[in-house]
Scaffold this motif. Structure first.
Motif, PDB file in Angstrom:
ATOM      1  N   MET A   1      13.549   4.708 -14.281  1.00 30.54           N
ATOM      2  CA  MET A   1      12.405   5.140 -15.087  1.00 30.54           C
ATOM      3  C   MET A   1      12.745   6.458 -15.768  1.00 30.54           C
ATOM      4  SD  MET A   1       9.174   4.041 -12.680  1.00 30.54           S
ATOM      5  CE  MET A   1       8.155   5.242 -13.487  1.00 30.54           C
ATOM      6  N   LYS A   2      13.077   6.371 -17.031  1.00 31.46           N
ATOM      7  CA  LYS A   2      13.553   7.525 -17.787  1.00 31.46           C
ATOM      8  C   LYS A   2      12.464   8.169 -18.627  1.00 31.46           C
ATOM      9  CE  LYS A   2      17.183   8.696 -21.144  1.00 31.46           C
ATOM     10  NZ  LYS A   2      18.300   8.141 -21.963  1.00 31.46           N
ATOM     11  N   TYR A   3      11.440   7.395 -18.979  1.00 29.73           N
ATOM     12  CA  TYR A   3      10.500   7.864 -19.991  1.00 29.73           C
ATOM     13  C   TYR A   3       9.091   8.119 -19.466  1.00 29.73           C
ATOM     14  CZ  TYR A   3      14.260   6.277 -23.007  1.00 29.73           C
ATOM     15  OH  TYR A   3      15.490   6.112 -23.601  1.00 29.73           O
ATOM     16  N   LEU A   4       8.771   7.611 -18.285  1.00 27.96           N
ATOM     17  CA  LEU A   4       7.435   7.786 -17.716  1.00 27.96           C
ATOM     18  C   LEU A   4       7.541   8.572 -16.417  1.00 27.96           C
ATOM     19  CD1 LEU A   4       4.404   6.950 -18.072  1.00 27.96           C
ATOM     20  CD2 LEU A   4       4.906   5.061 -16.491  1.00 27.96           C
ATOM     21  N   GLU A   5       6.808   9.679 -16.354  1.00 27.04           N
ATOM     22  CA  GLU A   5       6.757  10.480 -15.133  1.00 27.04           C
ATOM     23  C   GLU A   5       5.434  10.222 -14.419  1.00 27.04           C
ATOM     24  OE1 GLU A   5       6.376  15.175 -14.393  1.00 27.04           O
ATOM     25  OE2 GLU A   5       8.359  14.562 -15.109  1.00 27.04           O
ATOM     26  N   ILE A   6       5.497  10.016 -13.120  1.00 31.07           N
ATOM     27  CA  ILE A   6       4.303   9.692 -12.339  1.00 31.07           C
ATOM     28  C   ILE A   6       4.109  10.760 -11.271  1.00 31.07           C
ATOM     29  CG2 ILE A   6       3.179   7.980 -10.878  1.00 31.07           C
ATOM     30  CD1 ILE A   6       4.802   5.838 -12.269  1.00 31.07           C
ATOM     31  N   SER A   7       2.905  11.322 -11.223  1.00 36.70           N
ATOM     32  CA  SER A   7       2.569  12.372 -10.267  1.00 36.70           C
ATOM     33  C   SER A   7       1.283  11.987  -9.553  1.00 36.70           C
ATOM     34  CB  SER A   7       2.378  13.721 -10.977  1.00 36.70           C
ATOM     35  OG  SER A   7       3.481  14.036 -11.808  1.00 36.70           O
ATOM     36  N   ALA A   8       1.168  12.384  -8.306  1.00 35.27           N
ATOM     37  CA  ALA A   8      -0.006  12.006  -7.513  1.00 35.27           C
ATOM     38  C   ALA A   8      -0.569  13.206  -6.783  1.00 35.27           C
ATOM     39  CB  ALA A   8       0.355  10.910  -6.511  1.00 35.27           C
ATOM     40  N   GLY A   9      -1.892  13.353  -6.834  1.00 36.80           N
ATOM     41  CA  GLY A   9      -2.569  14.327  -6.007  1.00 36.80           C
ATOM     42  C   GLY A   9      -2.412  13.972  -4.539  1.00 36.80           C
ATOM     43  N   PRO A  10      -2.731  14.898  -3.640  1.00 37.48           N
ATOM     44  CA  PRO A  10      -2.458  14.684  -2.206  1.00 37.48           C
ATOM     45  C   PRO A  10      -3.019  13.388  -1.642  1.00 37.48           C
ATOM     46  CG  PRO A  10      -3.065  16.964  -2.612  1.00 37.48           C
ATOM     47  CD  PRO A  10      -3.277  16.246  -3.902  1.00 37.48           C
ATOM     48  N   GLN A  11      -4.280  13.086  -1.931  1.00 34.81           N
ATOM     49  CA  GLN A  11      -4.862  11.864  -1.378  1.00 34.81           C
ATOM     50  C   GLN A  11      -4.231  10.624  -1.991  1.00 34.81           C
ATOM     51  OE1 GLN A  11      -9.156  11.763  -1.238  1.00 34.81           O
ATOM     52  NE2 GLN A  11      -9.217   9.539  -1.043  1.00 34.81           N
ATOM     53  N   ALA A  12      -3.993  10.662  -3.297  1.00 33.17           N
ATOM     54  CA  ALA A  12      -3.367   9.527  -3.963  1.00 33.17           C
ATOM     55  C   ALA A  12      -1.952   9.301  -3.424  1.00 33.17           C
ATOM     56  CB  ALA A  12      -3.338   9.761  -5.472  1.00 33.17           C
ATOM     57  N   TYR A  13      -1.202  10.381  -3.241  1.00 33.54           N
ATOM     58  CA  TYR A  13       0.167  10.268  -2.737  1.00 33.54           C
ATOM     59  C   TYR A  13       0.177   9.646  -1.345  1.00 33.54           C
ATOM     60  CZ  TYR A  13       5.043  11.674  -2.007  1.00 33.54           C
ATOM     61  OH  TYR A  13       6.395  11.676  -1.779  1.00 33.54           O
ATOM     62  N   GLN A  14      -0.745  10.088  -0.503  1.00 37.86           N
ATOM     63  CA  GLN A  14      -0.820   9.573   0.865  1.00 37.86           C
ATOM     64  C   GLN A  14      -1.154   8.086   0.884  1.00 37.86           C
ATOM     65  OE1 GLN A  14      -4.019  11.212   3.205  1.00 37.86           O
ATOM     66  NE2 GLN A  14      -3.010  10.749   5.141  1.00 37.86           N
ATOM     67  N   GLN A  15      -2.142   7.679   0.069  1.00 36.97           N
ATOM     68  CA  GLN A  15      -2.572   6.285   0.084  1.00 36.97           C
ATOM     69  C   GLN A  15      -1.508   5.358  -0.481  1.00 36.97           C
ATOM     70  OE1 GLN A  15      -7.182   7.093  -1.002  1.00 36.97           O
ATOM     71  NE2 GLN A  15      -6.636   4.964  -0.642  1.00 36.97           N
ATOM     72  N   ILE A  16      -0.843   5.775  -1.561  1.00 39.34           N
ATOM     73  CA  ILE A  16       0.195   4.929  -2.138  1.00 39.34           C
ATOM     74  C   ILE A  16       1.372   4.830  -1.175  1.00 39.34           C
ATOM     75  CG2 ILE A  16       1.859   4.748  -4.041  1.00 39.34           C
ATOM     76  CD1 ILE A  16      -0.340   6.020  -5.817  1.00 39.34           C
ATOM     77  N   GLY A  17       1.679   5.929  -0.486  1.00 35.65           N
ATOM     78  CA  GLY A  17       2.730   5.878   0.508  1.00 35.65           C
ATOM     79  C   GLY A  17       2.407   4.921   1.642  1.00 35.65           C
ATOM     80  N   ALA A  18       1.130   4.862   2.027  1.00 30.82           N
ATOM     81  CA  ALA A  18       0.720   4.014   3.149  1.00 30.82           C
ATOM     82  C   ALA A  18       0.510   2.562   2.745  1.00 30.82           C
ATOM     83  CB  ALA A  18      -0.556   4.568   3.774  1.00 30.82           C
ATOM     84  N   GLU A  19       0.005   2.328   1.519  1.00 28.33           N
ATOM     85  CA  GLU A  19      -0.421   0.983   1.130  1.00 28.33           C
ATOM     86  C   GLU A  19       0.326   0.399  -0.057  1.00 28.33           C
ATOM     87  OE1 GLU A  19      -4.738   0.460   1.118  1.00 28.33           O
ATOM     88  OE2 GLU A  19      -4.927   2.538   1.810  1.00 28.33           O
ATOM     89  N   GLY A  20       1.172   1.211  -0.725  1.00 25.47           N
ATOM     90  CA  GLY A  20       1.832   0.733  -1.929  1.00 25.47           C
ATOM     91  C   GLY A  20       0.934   0.904  -3.144  1.00 25.47           C
ATOM     92  N   PHE A  21       1.456   0.540  -4.287  1.00 23.80           N
ATOM     93  CA  PHE A  21       0.683   0.651  -5.523  1.00 23.80           C
ATOM     94  C   PHE A  21      -0.095  -0.648  -5.731  1.00 23.80           C
ATOM     95  CE2 PHE A  21       0.288   0.171 -10.193  1.00 23.80           C
ATOM     96  CZ  PHE A  21      -0.508   1.272 -10.446  1.00 23.80           C
ATOM     97  N   LYS A  22      -1.319  -0.657  -5.232  1.00 23.67           N
ATOM     98  CA  LYS A  22      -2.179  -1.838  -5.343  1.00 23.67           C
ATOM     99  C   LYS A  22      -3.301  -1.554  -6.333  1.00 23.67           C
ATOM    100  CE  LYS A  22      -1.318  -3.313  -0.580  1.00 23.67           C
ATOM    101  NZ  LYS A  22      -1.941  -3.586   0.740  1.00 23.67           N
ATOM    102  N   ALA A  23      -3.600  -2.528  -7.160  1.00 20.97           N
ATOM    103  CA  ALA A  23      -4.608  -2.331  -8.194  1.00 20.97           C
ATOM    104  C   ALA A  23      -5.961  -1.946  -7.607  1.00 20.97           C
ATOM    105  CB  ALA A  23      -4.736  -3.605  -9.046  1.00 20.97           C
ATOM    106  N   ASP A  24      -6.305  -2.497  -6.451  1.00 18.14           N
ATOM    107  CA  ASP A  24      -7.621  -2.246  -5.878  1.00 18.14           C
ATOM    108  C   ASP A  24      -7.732  -0.881  -5.195  1.00 18.14           C
ATOM    109  OD1 ASP A  24      -8.964  -4.458  -6.747  1.00 18.14           O
ATOM    110  OD2 ASP A  24      -8.585  -5.651  -4.941  1.00 18.14           O
ATOM    111  N   LEU A  25      -6.632  -0.124  -5.115  1.00 20.98           N
ATOM    112  CA  LEU A  25      -6.737   1.245  -4.620  1.00 20.98           C
ATOM    113  C   LEU A  25      -7.547   2.123  -5.567  1.00 20.98           C
ATOM    114  CD1 LEU A  25      -3.182   2.230  -3.266  1.00 20.98           C
ATOM    115  CD2 LEU A  25      -5.261   1.824  -1.949  1.00 20.98           C
ATOM    116  N   PHE A  26      -7.631   1.711  -6.814  1.00 22.49           N
ATOM    117  CA  PHE A  26      -8.220   2.547  -7.856  1.00 22.49           C
ATOM    118  C   PHE A  26      -9.631   2.061  -8.190  1.00 22.49           C
ATOM    119  CE2 PHE A  26      -3.695   2.791  -8.119  1.00 22.49           C
ATOM    120  CZ  PHE A  26      -3.442   4.143  -8.348  1.00 22.49           C
TER     121      PHE A  26
END
Length: 353
Positions: free
Chosen positions: A1-26
């Motif tokens: 991934m060269k062109y898109l940078e993705i950053s996560a706030g603390p809660q978002a980072y924790q949840q994605i780490g635990a559950e993956g990037f799932k559409a229903d997380l949002f």
């Protein structure tokens, strides 16, 4: 991934780490104000609403101000890709005289809206069970009405000074009014600007959408929207510029595709370098990298200043804008890589609280 940078706030980072990037997380998707800057996100929007949204099992709160609200409205029709195509074509084709009046700019804006929505787009958006649209506006108070009169200029000047003293002070001059579809409006915590929610219908939809992008002095003020408190309604970005939202709905995360690494809370805050965003702990932020920006015409994201830079050269402006839109496919491709990754957190950097 060269062109898109993705950053996560603390809660978002924790949840994605635990559950993956799932559409229903949002639970929410934000769309920032910023005029022509949206163009670099146009191809990413096609993936979001054409591929990512169908993966969801519940409705999405889509929240936008100004051009962000227009993007979301385009995507909330029955065929989102067709709606986004109509919006893109009409936006690129806009033309003005060398010194356009607010009446002229308003006329062109209405033409873009009509092309985007088509004959029954409003009805489709109101009936959409997958996207609950929230259009953010700022209702003027204490003399602010966007007319450019002496009283209005004086009130806006006072609002600028009040905001410099503290963001909450600006609430004396602007009230947040959210126009929404669906039964449950987007709700806000007490950040000083109120939590007024008005249901959208056929009588007030186009007025609310136009008001959300009504920059004071650039477009004609929208007044007395049906079903809402009487008064002058202006660009929602005055309060909520880049979707640093004080959301009072803690059930999910906020997905924020954005054209800048800087998330500015209100429009006036861009002139206050010490004013930092406060509500990004639940946000997944996606922004172009420096490598992507170098590919763009003139090495920068399109902006409203382009109307002056390309004055009298509309065909050249449209050509460069179209190139910026097409180059945005790089962002869309990188997001697709992220979306299908088995280890999405490898692409995410923590965002400071």
């Amino acid at each position: 991934m060269k062109y898109l940078e993705i950053s996560a706030g603390p809660q978002a980072y924790q949840q994605i780490g635990a559950e993956g990037f799932k559409a229903d997380l949002f639970s929410h998707l934000g769309a920032a104000a910023g005029g022509p800057k949206w163009q670099v996100l146009a191809r990413l929007d096609r993936v979001l609403f054409g591929e990512w949204l169908p993966q969801r099992t519940r409705a999405l709160h889509a929240v936008g101000a100004s051009i962000g609200a227009w993007r979301l409205a385009a995507a909330a029709v029955q065929d989102p890709l067709a709606g986004l195509d109509r919006f893109e074509a009409a936006y690129l084709a806009q033309r003005y005289s060398l010194k356009p009046t607010p009446a002229e700019v308003t006329r062109v804006a209405r033409e873009i809206m009509d092309s985007m929505l088509g004959a029954d787009g409003v009805a489709q958006i109101l009936a959409n069970p997958r996207i609950h649209l929230s259009i953010l506006t700022a209702r003027g108070l204490n003399g602010v009405d966007g007319t450019g009169s002496g009283r209005d200029k004086l009130a806006l000047g006072r609002a600028v000074l009040a905001n410099a003293r503290g963001r909450r002070n600006m609430a004396d001059y602007f009230q947040r009014v959210v126009f929404h579809t669906g039964q449950t409006p987007t709700r806000f915590m007490d950040d000083g600007f109120g939590d007024t929610a008005i249901a959208l219908d056929q009588t007030n939809f186009t007025a609310a959408l136009l008001a959300s992008g009504t920059i004071p002095g650039v477009l004609e003020t929208v007044r007395d929207i049906p079903g809402a408190p009487a008064g002058a309604y202006l660009d929602g970005g005055l309060i909520d510029y880049h979707m640093d939202l004080a959301l009072n709905q803690p059930e999910g995360l906020l997905l924020l595709p954005h054209f800048s690494h800087r998330v500015t809370t209100g429009w006036l805050d861009q002139f206050l370098p010490w004013r930092k965003p406060r509500y990004l702990h639940r946000t997944l932020l996606m922004t172009p990298t420096a490598e992507f920006l170098q590919l763009l015409p003139n090495g920068r994201v399109p902006s409203r200043k382009d109307f002056g830079r390309y004055a009298g050269r509309d065909a050249e402006r449209e050509r460069d804008w179209k190139k910026a839109i097409d180059l945005g496919q790089h962002l869309a491709d990188d997001f697709a890589t992220f979306m299908h990754s088995k280890e999405p957190l490898q692409w995410v950097r923590p965002l400071a609280s």
